[in-house]
Design a protein around this motif. Sequence first.
Motif, PDB file in Angstrom:
ATOM      1  N   CYS A 165      14.788  14.310  -2.916  1.00 18.28           N
ATOM      2  CA  CYS A 165      14.714  14.330  -1.454  1.00 18.28           C
ATOM      3  C   CYS A 165      15.427  13.096  -0.946  1.00 18.28           C
ATOM      4  O   CYS A 165      15.037  11.976  -1.263  1.00 18.28           O
ATOM      5  CB  CYS A 165      13.257  14.297  -0.986  1.00 18.28           C
ATOM      6  N   PHE A 166      16.471  13.288  -0.151  1.00 20.87           N
ATOM      7  CA  PHE A 166      17.234  12.173   0.400  1.00 20.87           C
ATOM      8  C   PHE A 166      17.098  12.151   1.917  1.00 20.87           C
ATOM      9  O   PHE A 166      16.462  13.023   2.503  1.00 20.87           O
ATOM     10  CB  PHE A 166      18.706  12.299  -0.011  1.00 20.87           C
TER      11      PHE A 166
ATOM     12  N   ALA B  52       0.807  -1.216   0.000  1.00 21.40           N
ATOM     13  CA  ALA B  52       0.000   0.000   0.000  1.00 21.40           C
ATOM     14  C   ALA B  52       0.844   1.271   0.000  1.00 21.40           C
ATOM     15  O   ALA B  52       0.306   2.366   0.048  1.00 21.40           O
ATOM     16  CB  ALA B  52      -0.927  -0.006   1.209  1.00 21.40           C
ATOM     17  N   PHE B  53       2.139   1.129  -0.056  1.00 21.97           N
ATOM     18  CA  PHE B  53       3.012   2.298  -0.042  1.00 21.97           C
ATOM     19  C   PHE B  53       3.634   2.483  -1.419  1.00 21.97           C
ATOM     20  O   PHE B  53       4.039   1.529  -2.062  1.00 21.97           O
ATOM     21  CB  PHE B  53       4.125   2.140   0.991  1.00 21.97           C
ATOM     22  N   CYS B  54       3.700   3.706  -1.849  1.00 19.34           N
ATOM     23  CA  CYS B  54       4.310   4.027  -3.135  1.00 19.34           C
ATOM     24  C   CYS B  54       5.494   4.953  -2.902  1.00 19.34           C
ATOM     25  O   CYS B  54       5.457   5.798  -2.017  1.00 19.34           O
ATOM     26  CB  CYS B  54       3.312   4.726  -4.042  1.00 19.34           C
ATOM     27  N   VAL B  55       6.505   4.788  -3.705  1.00 16.20           N
ATOM     28  CA  VAL B  55       7.680   5.638  -3.619  1.00 16.20           C
ATOM     29  C   VAL B  55       7.882   6.275  -4.983  1.00 16.20           C
ATOM     30  O   VAL B  55       7.967   5.585  -5.993  1.00 16.20           O
ATOM     31  CB  VAL B  55       8.944   4.823  -3.234  1.00 16.20           C
ATOM     32  N   ASN B  56       7.919   7.585  -5.001  1.00 15.66           N
ATOM     33  CA  ASN B  56       8.209   8.297  -6.240  1.00 15.66           C
ATOM     34  C   ASN B  56       9.718   8.259  -6.442  1.00 15.66           C
ATOM     35  O   ASN B  56      10.457   9.056  -5.873  1.00 15.66           O
ATOM     36  CB  ASN B  56       7.706   9.736  -6.160  1.00 15.66           C
ATOM     37  N   GLN B  57      10.184   7.322  -7.239  1.00 12.17           N
ATOM     38  CA  GLN B  57      11.620   7.173  -7.441  1.00 12.17           C
ATOM     39  C   GLN B  57      12.217   8.391  -8.137  1.00 12.17           C
ATOM     40  O   GLN B  57      13.407   8.635  -8.031  1.00 12.17           O
ATOM     41  CB  GLN B  57      11.918   5.889  -8.204  1.00 12.17           C
ATOM     42  N   HIS B  58      11.385   9.184  -8.809  1.00 12.83           N
ATOM     43  CA  HIS B  58      11.895  10.393  -9.447  1.00 12.83           C
ATOM     44  C   HIS B  58      12.186  11.482  -8.416  1.00 12.83           C
ATOM     45  O   HIS B  58      12.818  12.479  -8.732  1.00 12.83           O
ATOM     46  CB  HIS B  58      10.923  10.904 -10.506  1.00 12.83           C
ATOM     47  N   ALA B  59      11.739  11.285  -7.186  1.00 11.17           N
ATOM     48  CA  ALA B  59      12.049  12.247  -6.121  1.00 11.17           C
ATOM     49  C   ALA B  59      13.205  11.747  -5.262  1.00 11.17           C
ATOM     50  O   ALA B  59      13.485  12.317  -4.227  1.00 11.17           O
ATOM     51  CB  ALA B  59      10.806  12.486  -5.258  1.00 11.17           C
ATOM     52  N   SER B  60      13.833  10.653  -5.703  1.00 11.06           N
ATOM     53  CA  SER B  60      14.921  10.147  -4.876  1.00 11.06           C
ATOM     54  C   SER B  60      16.040   9.521  -5.694  1.00 11.06           C
ATOM     55  O   SER B  60      17.113  10.096  -5.809  1.00 11.06           O
ATOM     56  CB  SER B  60      14.380   9.149  -3.841  1.00 11.06           C
ATOM     57  N   ILE B  61      15.844   8.365  -6.275  1.00 10.24           N
ATOM     58  CA  ILE B  61      16.978   7.571  -6.762  1.00 10.24           C
ATOM     59  C   ILE B  61      17.123   7.464  -8.269  1.00 10.24           C
ATOM     60  O   ILE B  61      17.994   6.743  -8.736  1.00 10.24           O
ATOM     61  CB  ILE B  61      16.905   6.144  -6.183  1.00 10.24           C
ATOM     62  N   CYS B  62      16.332   8.174  -9.046  1.00  7.17           N
ATOM     63  CA  CYS B  62      16.334   7.915 -10.486  1.00  7.17           C
ATOM     64  C   CYS B  62      17.550   8.453 -11.226  1.00  7.17           C
ATOM     65  O   CYS B  62      17.891   7.983 -12.295  1.00  7.17           O
ATOM     66  CB  CYS B  62      15.065   8.462 -11.135  1.00  7.17           C
TER      67      CYS B  62
END
Length: 107
Positions: free
Chosen positions: A100-101, A50-60
């Motif tokens: 965001c890190f 149920a959790f989503c991570v916007n990888q474009h705001a962190s590790i992409c």
Amino acid sequence: IDLAAAVLADALGSSQYAGIAERLIGGHHEDLRGELQACGALKKRYWICAFCVNQHASICGSFPQEPQKFTEAHAKWDAGCRDTVTGEMFALCDCTEPKCFNDSPDE
């Protein structure tokens, strides 16, 4: 509704879930239950994150800092930068999403 319909569609072997969503909205729960029972999928289990991570705001856009070559740390770093099936390095993204890190201020 969409998530539940997608899970039910998968359990029923369908690649489309719009019709299932309409049936859920229409209250046809018992009919769907009967179909699941008939195809042996009534007790099929699904794991849903149920959790989503916007990888474009962190590790992409980059890999972590590369450790010194020929060390165990470098081998671990290198493995984490590669697709485990193909062995190819992951492609990096050139998007302009602000990152965001862990050390970023809270938003």
